[in-house]
Write a protein that holds these residues in place. Structure first.
Motif, PDB file in Angstrom:
ATOM      1  N   LEU A  45     -10.530 -18.582  20.647  1.00 45.34           N
ATOM      2  CA  LEU A  45     -11.400 -17.598  21.289  1.00 45.34           C
ATOM      3  C   LEU A  45     -12.717 -17.453  20.531  1.00 45.34           C
ATOM      4  O   LEU A  45     -13.778 -17.311  21.130  1.00 45.34           O
ATOM      5  N   ARG A  46     -12.644 -17.528  19.202  1.00 45.16           N
ATOM      6  CA  ARG A  46     -13.866 -17.423  18.383  1.00 45.16           C
ATOM      7  C   ARG A  46     -14.854 -18.547  18.664  1.00 45.16           C
ATOM      8  O   ARG A  46     -16.038 -18.407  18.437  1.00 45.16           O
ATOM      9  N   LYS A  47     -14.363 -19.681  19.141  1.00 43.84           N
ATOM     10  CA  LYS A  47     -15.207 -20.859  19.330  1.00 43.84           C
ATOM     11  C   LYS A  47     -15.837 -20.953  20.720  1.00 43.84           C
ATOM     12  O   LYS A  47     -16.648 -21.844  20.963  1.00 43.84           O
ATOM     13  N   LEU A  48     -15.475 -20.046  21.625  1.00 39.87           N
ATOM     14  CA  LEU A  48     -16.017 -20.124  22.983  1.00 39.87           C
ATOM     15  C   LEU A  48     -17.468 -19.660  23.030  1.00 39.87           C
ATOM     16  O   LEU A  48     -17.842 -18.683  22.379  1.00 39.87           O
ATOM     17  N   ASP A  49     -18.268 -20.358  23.827  1.00 42.21           N
ATOM     18  CA  ASP A  49     -19.664 -19.952  23.982  1.00 42.21           C
ATOM     19  C   ASP A  49     -19.758 -18.904  25.100  1.00 42.21           C
ATOM     20  O   ASP A  49     -18.785 -18.651  25.807  1.00 42.21           O
ATOM     21  N   PRO A  50     -20.924 -18.243  25.239  1.00 45.68           N
ATOM     22  CA  PRO A  50     -21.064 -17.177  26.226  1.00 45.68           C
ATOM     23  C   PRO A  50     -20.706 -17.594  27.663  1.00 45.68           C
ATOM     24  O   PRO A  50     -20.104 -16.808  28.406  1.00 45.68           O
ATOM     25  N   ALA A  51     -21.042 -18.797  28.059  1.00 38.70           N
ATOM     26  CA  ALA A  51     -20.709 -19.259  29.415  1.00 38.70           C
ATOM     27  C   ALA A  51     -19.195 -19.362  29.592  1.00 38.70           C
ATOM     28  O   ALA A  51     -18.655 -18.977  30.642  1.00 38.70           O
ATOM     29  N   GLN A  52     -18.507 -19.856  28.589  1.00 39.55           N
ATOM     30  CA  GLN A  52     -17.049 -19.959  28.670  1.00 39.55           C
ATOM     31  C   GLN A  52     -16.402 -18.576  28.684  1.00 39.55           C
ATOM     32  O   GLN A  52     -15.421 -18.356  29.395  1.00 39.55           O
ATOM     33  N   LEU A  53     -16.951 -17.658  27.914  1.00 38.17           N
ATOM     34  CA  LEU A  53     -16.433 -16.288  27.927  1.00 38.17           C
ATOM     35  C   LEU A  53     -16.604 -15.657  29.302  1.00 38.17           C
ATOM     36  O   LEU A  53     -15.699 -14.973  29.792  1.00 38.17           O
ATOM     37  N   ARG A  54     -17.749 -15.882  29.929  1.00 34.86           N
ATOM     38  CA  ARG A  54     -17.964 -15.365  31.291  1.00 34.86           C
ATOM     39  C   ARG A  54     -16.936 -15.961  32.247  1.00 34.86           C
ATOM     40  O   ARG A  54     -16.418 -15.264  33.117  1.00 34.86           O
ATOM     41  N   ASP A  55     -16.642 -17.243  32.091  1.00 36.64           N
ATOM     42  CA  ASP A  55     -15.672 -17.904  32.963  1.00 36.64           C
ATOM     43  C   ASP A  55     -14.293 -17.257  32.886  1.00 36.64           C
ATOM     44  O   ASP A  55     -13.569 -17.223  33.886  1.00 36.64           O
ATOM     45  N   GLY A  60     -13.859 -14.109  32.006  1.00 33.30           N
ATOM     46  CA  GLY A  60     -14.015 -12.683  32.283  1.00 33.30           C
ATOM     47  C   GLY A  60     -14.058 -11.799  31.054  1.00 33.30           C
ATOM     48  O   GLY A  60     -13.659 -10.634  31.123  1.00 33.30           O
ATOM     49  N   LEU A  61     -14.542 -12.320  29.931  1.00 33.67           N
ATOM     50  CA  LEU A  61     -14.662 -11.522  28.719  1.00 33.67           C
ATOM     51  C   LEU A  61     -16.112 -11.407  28.293  1.00 33.67           C
ATOM     52  O   LEU A  61     -16.893 -12.336  28.451  1.00 33.67           O
ATOM     53  N   THR A  62     -16.429 -10.260  27.736  1.00 40.41           N
ATOM     54  CA  THR A  62     -17.740 -10.099  27.117  1.00 40.41           C
ATOM     55  C   THR A  62     -17.648 -10.622  25.681  1.00 40.41           C
ATOM     56  O   THR A  62     -16.543 -10.760  25.132  1.00 40.41           O
ATOM     57  N   ALA A  63     -18.782 -10.877  25.089  1.00 36.37           N
ATOM     58  CA  ALA A  63     -18.795 -11.340  23.698  1.00 36.37           C
ATOM     59  C   ALA A  63     -18.191 -10.286  22.781  1.00 36.37           C
ATOM     60  O   ALA A  63     -17.454 -10.610  21.847  1.00 36.37           O
ATOM     61  N   THR A  64     -18.461  -9.026  23.065  1.00 38.67           N
ATOM     62  CA  THR A  64     -17.916  -7.938  22.253  1.00 38.67           C
ATOM     63  C   THR A  64     -16.403  -7.890  22.350  1.00 38.67           C
ATOM     64  O   THR A  64     -15.705  -7.776  21.340  1.00 38.67           O
ATOM     65  N   ALA A  65     -15.869  -7.983  23.570  1.00 43.90           N
ATOM     66  CA  ALA A  65     -14.416  -7.959  23.757  1.00 43.90           C
ATOM     67  C   ALA A  65     -13.761  -9.167  23.093  1.00 43.90           C
ATOM     68  O   ALA A  65     -12.689  -9.051  22.486  1.00 43.90           O
ATOM     69  N   ALA A  66     -14.393 -10.312  23.176  1.00 38.71           N
ATOM     70  CA  ALA A  66     -13.856 -11.521  22.560  1.00 38.71           C
ATOM     71  C   ALA A  66     -13.845 -11.390  21.038  1.00 38.71           C
ATOM     72  O   ALA A  66     -12.856 -11.758  20.388  1.00 38.71           O
ATOM     73  N   ARG A  67     -14.920 -10.876  20.469  1.00 40.42           N
ATOM     74  CA  ARG A  67     -14.976 -10.678  19.012  1.00 40.42           C
ATOM     75  C   ARG A  67     -13.904  -9.690  18.555  1.00 40.42           C
ATOM     76  O   ARG A  67     -13.246  -9.891  17.538  1.00 40.42           O
ATOM     77  N   ARG A  68     -13.733  -8.615  19.336  1.00 37.30           N
ATOM     78  CA  ARG A  68     -12.742  -7.603  18.997  1.00 37.30           C
ATOM     79  C   ARG A  68     -11.331  -8.213  19.008  1.00 37.30           C
ATOM     80  O   ARG A  68     -10.539  -7.990  18.097  1.00 37.30           O
ATOM     81  N   GLU A  69     -11.033  -8.983  20.042  1.00 39.37           N
ATOM     82  CA  GLU A  69      -9.708  -9.620  20.140  1.00 39.37           C
ATOM     83  C   GLU A  69      -9.523 -10.664  19.049  1.00 39.37           C
ATOM     84  O   GLU A  69      -8.467 -10.736  18.419  1.00 39.37           O
ATOM     85  N   ALA A  70     -10.531 -11.462  18.785  1.00 39.12           N
ATOM     86  CA  ALA A  70     -10.439 -12.520  17.779  1.00 39.12           C
ATOM     87  C   ALA A  70     -10.294 -11.942  16.367  1.00 39.12           C
ATOM     88  O   ALA A  70      -9.736 -12.601  15.489  1.00 39.12           O
ATOM     89  N   ALA A  71     -10.764 -10.732  16.154  1.00 36.02           N
ATOM     90  CA  ALA A  71     -10.700 -10.118  14.830  1.00 36.02           C
ATOM     91  C   ALA A  71      -9.333  -9.511  14.515  1.00 36.02           C
ATOM     92  O   ALA A  71      -9.044  -9.203  13.360  1.00 36.02           O
ATOM     93  N   LYS A  72      -8.481  -9.372  15.520  1.00 33.68           N
ATOM     94  CA  LYS A  72      -7.168  -8.788  15.295  1.00 33.68           C
ATOM     95  C   LYS A  72      -6.318  -9.720  14.435  1.00 33.68           C
ATOM     96  O   LYS A  72      -6.388 -10.935  14.559  1.00 33.68           O
ATOM     97  N   PRO A  73      -5.482  -9.140  13.570  1.00 27.85           N
ATOM     98  CA  PRO A  73      -4.567  -9.980  12.810  1.00 27.85           C
ATOM     99  C   PRO A  73      -3.475 -10.568  13.720  1.00 27.85           C
ATOM    100  O   PRO A  73      -3.189 -10.009  14.781  1.00 27.85           O
ATOM    101  N   PHE A  74      -2.888 -11.666  13.313  1.00 31.79           N
ATOM    102  CA  PHE A  74      -1.916 -12.372  14.143  1.00 31.79           C
ATOM    103  C   PHE A  74      -0.703 -11.517  14.507  1.00 31.79           C
ATOM    104  O   PHE A  74      -0.088 -11.719  15.540  1.00 31.79           O
ATOM    105  N   TYR A  75      -0.359 -10.546  13.683  1.00 30.52           N
ATOM    106  CA  TYR A  75       0.834  -9.745  13.927  1.00 30.52           C
ATOM    107  C   TYR A  75       0.574  -8.568  14.876  1.00 30.52           C
ATOM    108  O   TYR A  75       1.494  -7.889  15.281  1.00 30.52           O
ATOM    109  N   GLN A  76      -0.677  -8.343  15.231  1.00 28.47           N
ATOM    110  CA  GLN A  76      -1.022  -7.235  16.117  1.00 28.47           C
ATOM    111  C   GLN A  76      -1.133  -7.730  17.553  1.00 28.47           C
ATOM    112  O   GLN A  76      -1.890  -8.670  17.825  1.00 28.47           O
ATOM    113  N   PRO A  77      -0.385  -7.097  18.473  1.00 27.75           N
ATOM    114  CA  PRO A  77      -0.485  -7.541  19.896  1.00 27.75           C
ATOM    115  C   PRO A  77      -1.834  -7.256  20.507  1.00 27.75           C
ATOM    116  O   PRO A  77      -2.623  -6.523  20.038  1.00 27.75           O
TER     117      PRO A  77
END
Length: 75
Positions: free
Chosen positions: A46-56, A58-75
């Motif tokens: 998810l961290r490696k996706l560009d803005p066009a791929q994130l749009r595809d 349905g995620l914003t860059a902010t939402a993607a960063r937030r999700e990518a920052a979660k530790p592996f043990y957190q759902p």
């Protein structure tokens, strides 16, 4: 080639009640580790996706960063 196990298979394995207690613990541990690995790899990609791929997807860059920052043990 991906060797990932799908969520339905994980649920089936985790729900086995006819196994001896030690085997149930081992299966539960294996399921948990598999889920953690899947989350880690998904968030890493998810961290490696560009803005066009994130749009595809349905995620914003902010939402993607937030999700990518979660530790592996957190759902």
């Amino acid at each position: 080639m991906s060797h990932a196990i799908n969520p339905a298979q994980l649920a089936l394995l985790n729900g086995q009640t006819v196994l001896p207690k030690a085997a149930q613990v081992c299966v539960s541990l294996a399921v948990m580790l598999t889920i953690w690995d899947l989350r880690h790899r998904t968030r890493k990609h998810l961290r490696k996706l560009d803005p066009a791929q994130l749009r595809d997807i349905g995620l914003t860059a902010t939402a993607a960063r937030r999700e990518a920052a979660k530790p592996f043990y957190q759902p």
